[in-house]
Design an enzyme around this catalytic site. Structure first.
Site, PDB file in Angstrom:
ATOM      1  N   THR A 123       0.874  -1.171   0.000  1.00  0.00           N
ATOM      2  CA  THR A 123       0.000   0.000   0.000  1.00  0.00           C
ATOM      3  C   THR A 123       0.908   1.216   0.000  1.00  0.00           C
ATOM      4  O   THR A 123       2.130   1.095   0.178  1.00  0.00           O
ATOM      5  CB  THR A 123      -0.893   0.046   1.264  1.00  0.00           C
ATOM      6  OG1 THR A 123      -0.077   0.284   2.413  1.00  0.00           O
ATOM      7  CG2 THR A 123      -1.687  -1.239   1.445  1.00  0.00           C
ATOM      8  N   VAL A 130       7.303  -2.254   7.202  1.00  0.00           N
ATOM      9  CA  VAL A 130       7.300  -0.791   7.236  1.00  0.00           C
ATOM     10  C   VAL A 130       7.945  -0.249   5.966  1.00  0.00           C
ATOM     11  O   VAL A 130       9.050  -0.659   5.598  1.00  0.00           O
ATOM     12  CB  VAL A 130       8.055  -0.272   8.482  1.00  0.00           C
ATOM     13  CG1 VAL A 130       8.159   1.246   8.452  1.00  0.00           C
ATOM     14  CG2 VAL A 130       7.353  -0.752   9.750  1.00  0.00           C
ATOM     15  N   LYS A 131       7.209   0.656   5.325  1.00  0.00           N
ATOM     16  CA  LYS A 131       7.736   1.232   4.089  1.00  0.00           C
ATOM     17  C   LYS A 131       8.291   2.622   4.396  1.00  0.00           C
ATOM     18  O   LYS A 131       7.594   3.444   5.012  1.00  0.00           O
ATOM     19  CB  LYS A 131       6.571   1.366   3.101  1.00  0.00           C
ATOM     20  CG  LYS A 131       6.868   1.014   1.676  1.00  0.00           C
ATOM     21  CD  LYS A 131       5.541   1.102   0.925  1.00  0.00           C
ATOM     22  CE  LYS A 131       5.694   0.827  -0.516  1.00  0.00           C
ATOM     23  NZ  LYS A 131       4.478   1.174  -1.250  1.00  0.00           N
ATOM     24  N   VAL A 132       9.517   2.873   3.965  1.00  0.00           N
ATOM     25  CA  VAL A 132      10.096   4.214   4.146  1.00  0.00           C
ATOM     26  C   VAL A 132      10.579   4.709   2.780  1.00  0.00           C
ATOM     27  O   VAL A 132      11.003   3.913   1.942  1.00  0.00           O
ATOM     28  CB  VAL A 132      11.283   4.214   5.153  1.00  0.00           C
ATOM     29  CG1 VAL A 132      10.845   3.741   6.534  1.00  0.00           C
ATOM     30  CG2 VAL A 132      12.453   3.391   4.639  1.00  0.00           C
TER      31      VAL A 132
END
Ligand code: E4P
Length: 217
Positions: A27, A82-84
């Site tokens: 997402t 976790v997307k960074v």
């Protein structure tokens, strides 16, 4: 090659997961913002449906904020990744979160050197955006070729997650290049089932079958 759905829409995800070809979800803030309801509840629901890695992206731009949001996301569900973003702060946050055992997907990657530094800080996934490169007349798949080669040279464990895909051709090329994962909008995944010769062939088989049954009757 693993196939992820690039969507925050629960109905779309529920329609595809039972088919058995989906390995995870990505997402982003734009996708989650479109959906009704609480985005954290939606993420937890998505994790339960797919039972596999589900990327949730931080919106903080500073290192401390990324850590705060990242740890909060990671506590929501065991499947959260976790997307960074691939910024200086994002790389620093990836280093810290990865050292805590939190899986990190480094997103918005547009160059091989960005992919190299993400691997050096222990990213679980790197997300090069092929469609957005194609949009500016830069061949997106060449970036995938470069990253796969670099990662193979040094045996980095970071998985290459081909993102911003726009057509089945991106999937074919990603698989030929040995990318680990392709994330695709549901509309692109829907196209993977179709071939006109399959449709024509099936129609003919069924017609022949019916004809033979009529003669026997
Ligand atoms: C990947 O994780 C991103 O959510 C996505 O692939 C972006 O795709 P777009 O360029 O079609 O927005």
């Amino acid at each position: 090659m693993k196939l992820f759905i690039d969507s925050g829409n629960i109905k779309e995800i529920e329609a595809l997961v039972p088919l058995g070809i989906i390995d995870g979800i990505t997402t982003n803030p734009s996708l989650l913002a479109k959906e009704p309801g609480d985005y954290k509840d939606n993420l937890k629901r998505i994790c339960d449906i797919v039972n596999g890695p589900t990327s949730a992206e931080v919106v903080a731009k500073d290192y401390e904020g990324m850590l705060r949001e990242g740890r909060d996301f990671a506590g929501l569900h065991e499947h959260i990744v976790v997307k960074v973003p691939l910024t200086r702060e994002g790389i620093h946050a990836c280093k810290t979160l990865s050292s805590e055992g939190i899986r990190v997907n480094v997103t918005l990657c547009f160059s091989p050197t960005q992919a190299l530094i993400a691997a050096k800080v222990g990213a679980t996934y790197i997300s090069p955006f092929v469609g957005r490169l194609d949009d500016v007349a830069t061949p997106g798949m060449e970036l995938i070729r470069d990253i796969v080669e670099i990662y193979n040279n040094y045996e980095f464990k970071t998985e290459v997650l081909v993102a911003s895909t726009r057509s089945p051709m991106h999937i074919v090329e990603a698989a030929r290049l040995g990318a680990d994962i392709c994330t695709c909008p549901p509309a692109v995944i829907d196209q993977l089932f179709n071939h006109p010769l399959t449709t024509i062939g099936l129609e003919k088989f069924l017609k022949d079958w019916e004809k033979a049954q009529a003669v026997k009757a």
